[in-house]
Structures are given as C-alpha cells and as structure tokens.
Design a protein around this motif. Structure first.
Motif, PDB file in Angstrom:
ATOM      1  N   TYR A 212      65.165  -1.454  67.557  1.00  0.00           N
ATOM      2  CA  TYR A 212      66.084  -1.756  66.461  1.00  0.00           C
ATOM      3  C   TYR A 212      65.445  -2.609  65.379  1.00  0.00           C
ATOM      4  O   TYR A 212      65.728  -2.436  64.196  1.00  0.00           O
ATOM      5  N   PHE A 213      64.554  -3.520  65.763  1.00  0.00           N
ATOM      6  CA  PHE A 213      63.878  -4.331  64.753  1.00  0.00           C
ATOM      7  C   PHE A 213      62.971  -3.456  63.897  1.00  0.00           C
ATOM      8  O   PHE A 213      62.936  -3.588  62.675  1.00  0.00           O
ATOM      9  N   ALA A 214      62.248  -2.555  64.534  1.00  0.00           N
ATOM     10  CA  ALA A 214      61.382  -1.645  63.778  1.00  0.00           C
ATOM     11  C   ALA A 214      62.202  -0.772  62.844  1.00  0.00           C
ATOM     12  O   ALA A 214      61.825  -0.559  61.677  1.00  0.00           O
ATOM     13  N   GLN A 215      63.317  -0.272  63.334  1.00  0.00           N
ATOM     14  CA  GLN A 215      64.159   0.569  62.477  1.00  0.00           C
ATOM     15  C   GLN A 215      64.744  -0.236  61.319  1.00  0.00           C
ATOM     16  O   GLN A 215      64.755   0.226  60.183  1.00  0.00           O
ATOM     17  N   ALA A 216      65.223  -1.426  61.606  1.00  0.00           N
ATOM     18  CA  ALA A 216      65.855  -2.245  60.562  1.00  0.00           C
ATOM     19  C   ALA A 216      64.853  -2.709  59.514  1.00  0.00           C
ATOM     20  O   ALA A 216      65.213  -2.870  58.345  1.00  0.00           O
ATOM     21  N   THR A 217      63.627  -2.915  59.904  1.00  0.00           N
ATOM     22  CA  THR A 217      62.639  -3.391  58.938  1.00  0.00           C
ATOM     23  C   THR A 217      61.890  -2.240  58.280  1.00  0.00           C
ATOM     24  O   THR A 217      61.802  -2.176  57.060  1.00  0.00           O
ATOM     25  N   ALA A 218      61.356  -1.323  59.059  1.00  0.00           N
ATOM     26  CA  ALA A 218      60.548  -0.239  58.497  1.00  0.00           C
ATOM     27  C   ALA A 218      61.380   0.688  57.619  1.00  0.00           C
ATOM     28  O   ALA A 218      60.956   1.063  56.524  1.00  0.00           O
TER      29      ALA A 218
ATOM     30  N   ARG B  24      64.271   0.072  56.141  1.00  0.00           N
ATOM     31  CA  ARG B  24      64.836  -0.627  54.994  1.00  0.00           C
ATOM     32  C   ARG B  24      63.773  -1.035  53.989  1.00  0.00           C
ATOM     33  O   ARG B  24      63.993  -0.981  52.789  1.00  0.00           O
ATOM     34  N   LEU B  25      62.612  -1.455  54.455  1.00  0.00           N
ATOM     35  CA  LEU B  25      61.620  -2.053  53.566  1.00  0.00           C
ATOM     36  C   LEU B  25      60.492  -1.116  53.141  1.00  0.00           C
ATOM     37  O   LEU B  25      59.818  -1.382  52.157  1.00  0.00           O
ATOM     38  N   ASP B  26      60.253  -0.064  53.879  1.00  0.00           N
ATOM     39  CA  ASP B  26      59.157   0.850  53.561  1.00  0.00           C
ATOM     40  C   ASP B  26      59.682   2.204  53.156  1.00  0.00           C
ATOM     41  O   ASP B  26      60.761   2.613  53.558  1.00  0.00           O
TER      42      ASP B  26
END
Length: 166
Positions: free
Chosen positions: A44-50, A52-54
């Motif tokens: 979930y952290f990878a999904q929420a950051t990658a 959203r941000l990339d």
C-alpha cells in the motif's frame, strides 16, 4: 495501511492474555502478524507513493495496478493469507467462556482457511488479467473478506472491553 497496525495490536492483546500452554500458538500468531504487516505496508505504501507521485510506464503499472491482477495484487493476497494464518493460531489461544468469545474463537479459526486460497490462487493463475471480465474479482474478494472480518473486529472489541470492565 492502518488495519495492519491495528491487527498487530489486536493480536498482541490476545498474546498477552494467553496462558503458558498456548504460548507457542500465540508467538506464532505474533510473528505471522508481523509478516502480514510488512507485506501489506509495502504494497500500500508503494501504491500510495508511486502511483500518486510518479508517472509510471506500462510495465510498472502492470505490476502495481490491481485491475491488472499483477504482482502487487498477488503480494496483497499473500499478506492477507498470512493474516488468516495468524488468526487461526491466535484463535487456538482464546479461552472461550462467553457466547461471544466462542463465536470469536470459531470465526478466527475458520478465517485461517482463507490462507489456502490466498496462497494458492495467484500461483495457479486463477487471476489472469488477460481473461475478459475478471477486473471485478479483486473487488469481490475484498468485499467478501470485509463481510467476514467485520464480526471478528467487533467481537474482538467486545472481548477486550469486557476484560477492562472486570
């Protein structure tokens, strides 16, 4: 992501009240809850950051997008499978005297059976994104699991609330 933290705390509570006869099962449940938390938080952290941000390319999206039933979907299933196994072991530790605790113990132990499906289905290719019309399967699995796990959460809350009132 917060479910992972809450789950570990819930199992820690059951672990704390387990007797010596059931410490192996309680310790096993605690270790498994940690494995579950790591897997789920990474996904979930990878999904929420990658996401959203990339701006991700097609190859990265194939791995991370649940609608494509890729690697992260499989990791998510593995995480929830390990969670299920943890509930089975913590269910073994509950000394059920009240009707609600008997239900809780039974639901926790039966929830352990979810491990088999969560572990095997990705490896067997049950979820193949190339099949038409399977994009709803992840949502269906999540909804079925939520309907099953909600009573466990409520009964666990009641279990600990009754302990603090005594």
């Amino acid at each position: 992501m917060f479910l992972a933290f809450g789950f570990v705390m819930m199992l820690a509570g059951f672990h704390a009240e387990s007797d010596e006869e059931h410490k192996v099962a309680a310790n096993t449940a605690m270790v498994l809850s940690g494995v579950y938390a790591v897997l789920i938080l990474l996904v979930y952290f990878a999904q929420a950051t990658a996401v959203r941000l990339d701006s991700l390319g097609d190859e990265a999206l194939r791995i991370i997008d649940y609608k494509r039933l890729g690697l992260f979907f499989s990791y998510d299933l593995l995480g929830y499978g390990v969670m299920s196994l943890a509930t089975f072991f913590i269910g073994l530790t509950i000394n059920a005297k009240s009707r609600s605790d008997k239900w809780l113990k039974g639901l926790l132990m039966v929830h352990g059976a979810f491990f088999i499906g969560c572990f095997l289905t990705p490896m067997l290719g049950v979820f193949n994104s190339k099949q038409s019309g399977v994009d709803w399967i992840g949502t269906l699995i999540l909804e079925v699991w939520c309907c099953y796990f909600l009573p466990i959460c409520i009964l666990s809350y009641l279990h600990f609330a009754n302990k603090s009132n005594k």
